[in-house]
Design a protein around this motif. Structure first.
Motif, short mmCIF file in Angstrom:
data_model
loop_
_atom_site.label_atom_id
_atom_site.label_comp_id
_atom_site.label_asym_id
_atom_site.label_seq_id
_atom_site.Cartn_x
_atom_site.Cartn_y
_atom_site.Cartn_z
N VAL A 1 0.83 -1.20 0.00
CA VAL A 1 0.00 0.00 0.00
C VAL A 1 0.87 1.26 0.00
O VAL A 1 0.50 2.28 -0.58
N SER A 2 2.06 1.20 0.60
CA SER A 2 2.96 2.36 0.56
C SER A 2 3.50 2.58 -0.86
O SER A 2 3.62 3.73 -1.29
N ASP A 3 3.81 1.49 -1.56
CA ASP A 3 4.21 1.63 -2.97
C ASP A 3 3.12 2.35 -3.75
O ASP A 3 3.39 3.23 -4.56
N PHE A 4 1.89 1.94 -3.49
CA PHE A 4 0.75 2.51 -4.20
C PHE A 4 0.59 3.99 -3.88
O PHE A 4 0.38 4.82 -4.77
N ALA A 5 0.71 4.34 -2.60
CA ALA A 5 0.58 5.74 -2.19
C ALA A 5 1.66 6.60 -2.83
O ALA A 5 1.39 7.72 -3.29
N ASN A 6 2.88 6.10 -2.88
CA ASN A 6 3.96 6.86 -3.49
C ASN A 6 3.75 7.07 -4.98
O ASN A 6 4.09 8.12 -5.53
N ALA A 7 3.18 6.08 -5.64
CA ALA A 7 2.91 6.20 -7.07
C ALA A 7 1.77 7.18 -7.32
O ALA A 7 1.88 8.09 -8.15
N VAL A 8 0.68 7.02 -6.58
CA VAL A 8 -0.53 7.80 -6.82
C VAL A 8 -0.35 9.26 -6.43
O VAL A 8 -0.78 10.17 -7.16
N ARG A 9 0.30 9.53 -5.31
CA ARG A 9 0.40 10.90 -4.81
C ARG A 9 1.75 11.56 -5.11
O ARG A 9 1.84 12.79 -5.07
N GLY A 10 2.76 10.76 -5.42
CA GLY A 10 4.07 11.34 -5.68
C GLY A 10 4.64 11.05 -7.04
O GLY A 10 5.69 11.60 -7.41
N GLY A 11 3.98 10.18 -7.82
CA GLY A 11 4.47 9.88 -9.15
C GLY A 11 5.80 9.16 -9.16
O GLY A 11 6.61 9.36 -10.07
N VAL A 12 6.03 8.30 -8.16
CA VAL A 12 7.29 7.56 -8.04
C VAL A 12 6.99 6.07 -8.01
O VAL A 12 6.13 5.61 -7.25
#
Length: 298
Positions: A101-112
């Protein structure tokens, strides 16, 4: 001669220092917390449709249950190249089945990405950066219930220098933030909910706001692009009821119908509860008016 060598050496040192600074400033940053709350898949379905995930990540022209098969493949053309939505199904090899879920949050909100690469902002993380922890966790939980689809979407078609992803890090420093786009002092709770739906989940500004030559949004003309959906633009004479009905049915007050990418938006919005569409309408009647001459001058 010695003076010339000193100048050359000084120029080289400055060039190296500038390159090092640019490299440091463009480094991917992972903003997502590791302690997101437990996700609720049922609540996440509402976020899924509000965020329009299927519009880009389902196969082109998908309908019905096929909209939940997120194999990617939709092409997004721009002045910088053609970007192709990737597979975000639960397949662990081709999609995001192996993500936390942290991977997902970083992708969705940070574009990483999980491996530390910048995503191109064709992925509207500059809007999703405003998503709440709860909605990120709920969306991830819902997406974990969707089918795995094998296969990779085609690669982006982007030429130099835009194919150098590291440069996206500098672009993010200009345009990535989690601040509201407009101030809503004294607005109703309904309009505040609409602001979140429009500015964060629905990422409406990505299409409806003019862009600078850099590709960033010209937020001083927020929602005043083509079409202009502020109170001073193309839907100025629509009532809140007209807007809410359009988002549900696709029909305008003049009995025209939504086409192109907006038709896909309507399909998503029609799945939301009526109060969400009404909240969007309330917000759109509250934002600052942008004159039609702004869109005409693009």
């Amino acid at each position: 001669m010695a003076r010339g060598r000193r100048l050359a050496l000084s120029s080289a040192v400055l060039a190296v220092a500038g390159a090092a600074a640019g490299w440091a400033l463009s480094a991917p940053e992972r903003p997502g917390p590791a302690d997101l709350p437990p996700g609720d898949a049922a609540a996440g379905e509402r976020v899924f449709w509000a965020a329009g995930c299927a519009s880009c990540h389902a196969a082109p022209q998908a309908s019905g249950d096929a909209m939940l098969e997120l194999a990617g493949g939709v092409e997004l053309e721009s002045e910088f190249g053609t970007f192709v939505a990737p597979n975000i199904s639960t397949d662990p090899n081709h999609g995001i089945g192996g993500w936390t879920v942290s991977d997902f949050a970083n992708a969705v909100r940070g574009g990483v990405s999980p491996d530390g690469r910048h995503y191109y902002p064709a992925f509207p993380y500059t809007s999703y950066s405003r998503m709440s922890d709860e909605d990120v966790a709920d969306l991830f939980a819902f997406m974990q219930t969707l089918p795995a689809v094998a296969g990779d979407a085609p690669a982006h078609r982007v030429s130099f220098p835009f194919n150098v992803r590291r440069g996206v890090g500098l672009w993010k420093r200009l345009y990535l933030n989690d601040e509201p786009q407009v101030a809503l002092a004294g607005a109703s709770e309904e309009a505040v909910r609409g602001q979140y739906l429009v500015e964060a989940l629905g990422h409406c500004g990505e299409c409806h706001t003019p862009r600078a030559v850099t590709g960033g949004l010209e937020t001083e003309s927020w929602l005043g692009g083509r079409p202009n959906i502020t109170p001073g633009g193309d839907i100025a004479d629509w009532s809140e009821e007209d807007i809410a009905y359009y988002l549900e049915s696709g029909f305008t007050p003049d009995f025209d119908s939504a086409g192109g990418r907006m038709a896909a938006v309507v399909r998503n919005m029609a799945r939301l509860p009526a109060e969400d569409r009404e909240a969007i309408a309330a917000y759109l009647k509250t934002v600052p008016a942008v004159g039609s001459e702004v869109a005409e001058g693009e």
